[in-house]
Design a protein around this motif. Structure first.
Motif, PDB file in Angstrom:
ATOM      1  N   ILE A 197      48.480  -4.014  35.149  1.00  0.00           N
ATOM      2  CA  ILE A 197      49.283  -3.877  36.384  1.00  0.00           C
ATOM      3  C   ILE A 197      50.076  -5.159  36.640  1.00  0.00           C
ATOM      4  CG2 ILE A 197      47.882  -2.210  37.682  1.00  0.00           C
ATOM      5  CD1 ILE A 197      46.695  -4.729  39.166  1.00  0.00           C
ATOM      6  N   ASP A 198      51.122  -5.005  37.492  1.00  0.00           N
ATOM      7  CA  ASP A 198      51.806  -6.162  38.060  1.00  0.00           C
ATOM      8  C   ASP A 198      51.095  -6.474  39.375  1.00  0.00           C
ATOM      9  OD1 ASP A 198      53.695  -6.425  36.043  1.00  0.00           O
ATOM     10  OD2 ASP A 198      54.919  -4.819  36.908  1.00  0.00           O
ATOM     11  N   ALA A 199      50.404  -7.609  39.429  1.00  0.00           N
ATOM     12  CA  ALA A 199      49.559  -7.923  40.592  1.00  0.00           C
ATOM     13  C   ALA A 199      50.092  -9.139  41.340  1.00  0.00           C
ATOM     14  CB  ALA A 199      48.132  -8.186  40.118  1.00  0.00           C
ATOM     15  N   PRO A 200      49.918  -9.152  42.675  1.00  0.00           N
ATOM     16  CA  PRO A 200      50.466 -10.254  43.471  1.00  0.00           C
ATOM     17  C   PRO A 200      49.698 -11.564  43.281  1.00  0.00           C
ATOM     18  CG  PRO A 200      49.226  -8.723  44.850  1.00  0.00           C
ATOM     19  CD  PRO A 200      49.240  -8.130  43.485  1.00  0.00           C
ATOM     20  N   THR A 201      50.462 -12.655  43.257  1.00  0.00           N
ATOM     21  CA  THR A 201      49.869 -13.988  43.186  1.00  0.00           C
ATOM     22  C   THR A 201      50.758 -14.917  44.019  1.00  0.00           C
ATOM     23  OG1 THR A 201      49.135 -15.722  41.670  1.00  0.00           O
ATOM     24  CG2 THR A 201      51.103 -14.577  41.059  1.00  0.00           C
ATOM     25  N   ILE A 202      50.176 -15.986  44.560  1.00  0.00           N
ATOM     26  CA  ILE A 202      50.953 -16.887  45.417  1.00  0.00           C
ATOM     27  C   ILE A 202      51.922 -17.691  44.567  1.00  0.00           C
ATOM     28  CG2 ILE A 202      50.776 -18.942  46.896  1.00  0.00           C
ATOM     29  CD1 ILE A 202      48.147 -17.729  47.953  1.00  0.00           C
ATOM     30  N   SER A 203      53.175 -17.761  45.025  1.00  0.00           N
ATOM     31  CA  SER A 203      54.181 -18.547  44.293  1.00  0.00           C
ATOM     32  C   SER A 203      54.791 -19.564  45.264  1.00  0.00           C
ATOM     33  CB  SER A 203      55.261 -17.622  43.743  1.00  0.00           C
ATOM     34  OG  SER A 203      55.993 -17.065  44.809  1.00  0.00           O
ATOM     35  N   GLY A 204      55.818 -20.243  44.820  1.00  0.00           N
ATOM     36  CA  GLY A 204      56.515 -21.162  45.726  1.00  0.00           C
ATOM     37  C   GLY A 204      55.852 -22.517  45.765  1.00  0.00           C
ATOM     38  N   LYS A 205      56.108 -23.221  46.877  1.00  0.00           N
ATOM     39  CA  LYS A 205      55.664 -24.612  46.989  1.00  0.00           C
ATOM     40  C   LYS A 205      54.148 -24.749  46.926  1.00  0.00           C
ATOM     41  CE  LYS A 205      59.452 -26.552  49.630  1.00  0.00           C
ATOM     42  NZ  LYS A 205      59.835 -27.492  50.657  1.00  0.00           N
ATOM     43  N   LYS A 206      53.703 -25.832  46.323  1.00  0.00           N
ATOM     44  CA  LYS A 206      52.280 -26.158  46.371  1.00  0.00           C
ATOM     45  C   LYS A 206      51.962 -26.709  47.764  1.00  0.00           C
ATOM     46  CE  LYS A 206      51.203 -26.020  41.763  1.00  0.00           C
ATOM     47  NZ  LYS A 206      52.110 -24.927  41.463  1.00  0.00           N
ATOM     48  N   LEU A 207      50.672 -26.730  48.084  1.00  0.00           N
ATOM     49  CA  LEU A 207      50.271 -27.096  49.445  1.00  0.00           C
ATOM     50  C   LEU A 207      49.757 -28.531  49.527  1.00  0.00           C
ATOM     51  CD1 LEU A 207      48.303 -23.885  50.478  1.00  0.00           C
ATOM     52  CD2 LEU A 207      50.722 -24.378  50.737  1.00  0.00           C
TER      53      LEU A 207
END
Ligand code: URA
Length: 210
Positions: A63-73
């Motif tokens: 499957i195509d599954a959601p994961t956090i992207s973008g800036k690191k915290l």
């Protein structure tokens, strides 16, 4: 309600906050409750993190599954009481980098005085979450955020346990680009700069220093 401020009305948060406010709650319980509420504040402050899809294989299918992207915290603790929120934040965000800002309130002027500043070098590339349990006059929080902006931070959120309307006003005026997430907007500040009804001195209650 001011759109820069989110007050978490969740019953679990409100219940735990009531326990924290009681003057009879001992240090060990106070510390645990702050950690637990901070986990819920972490959940709220990360609510709009961007998501991207990655292909994974479950034991059943691909499957195509959601994961956090973008800036690191990056979580910035305003010493010393900020460390009580930091622990709960890191429970949920174990990969976040951490910085510390030391500010104390001059008891006469209630103005912040800086005594420590150490933050990750790449802070400009990170989503910065500043944590301090009590947004009272707002002077320390606003000063901490000004320092972080001077160091290059561009995307900043502020998380506190309790906020006084006076502090919110100061923060919103100084930093209209910084959302505030809190478990409660309390009634007012008293003449000593304490939040009413509040919970007393957060640092003393957290570390048992009084
Ligand atoms: N700082 C605290 O610890 N408590 C207050 O009520 C205000 C500022």
């Amino acid at each position: 309600m001011n759109e820069l401020v989110t007050e978490i009305r969740h019953p679990l948060v409100q219940h735990k906050l009531t326990l924290m406010r009681s003057k009879d709650t001992p240090t060990d319980n106070f510390r645990r409750l702050l950690r637990e509420i901070s986990q819920m504040l972490a959940y709220e402050v990360t609510r709009d993190l961007p998501i991207e899809l990655v292909k994974i294989e479950t034991p059943i299918t691909t499957i195509d599954a959601p994961t956090i992207s973008g800036k690191k915290l990056c979580v910035i603790s305003v010493l010393r009481a900020g460390n009580g929120i930091l622990d709960g934040m890191l429970d949920l965000l174990p990969n976040a980098r951490v910085g510390h800002i030391g500010l104390y309130r001059d008891p006469e002027t209630l103005e912040p005085v800086e005594y420590y500043f150490k933050v990750p070098e790449d802070i400009a590339e990170r989503l910065v979450i500043v944590v301090d349990p009590m947004l009272a006059t707002g002077n320390s929080a606003a000063a901490a955020i000004t320092r972080l902006k001077l160091r290059g931070a561009t995307t900043i959120k502020f998380v506190c346990l309790l906020a006084a309307p006076e502090g919110i006003k100061v923060m919103n005026a100084a930093h209209p680009d910084v959302p505030v997430i809190t478990a409660s907007i309390d009634d007012h500040l008293n003449e000593h700069g304490y939040i009413v009804p509040g919970l007393g001195d957060a640092g003393d209650r957290l570390f048992g220093t009084k």
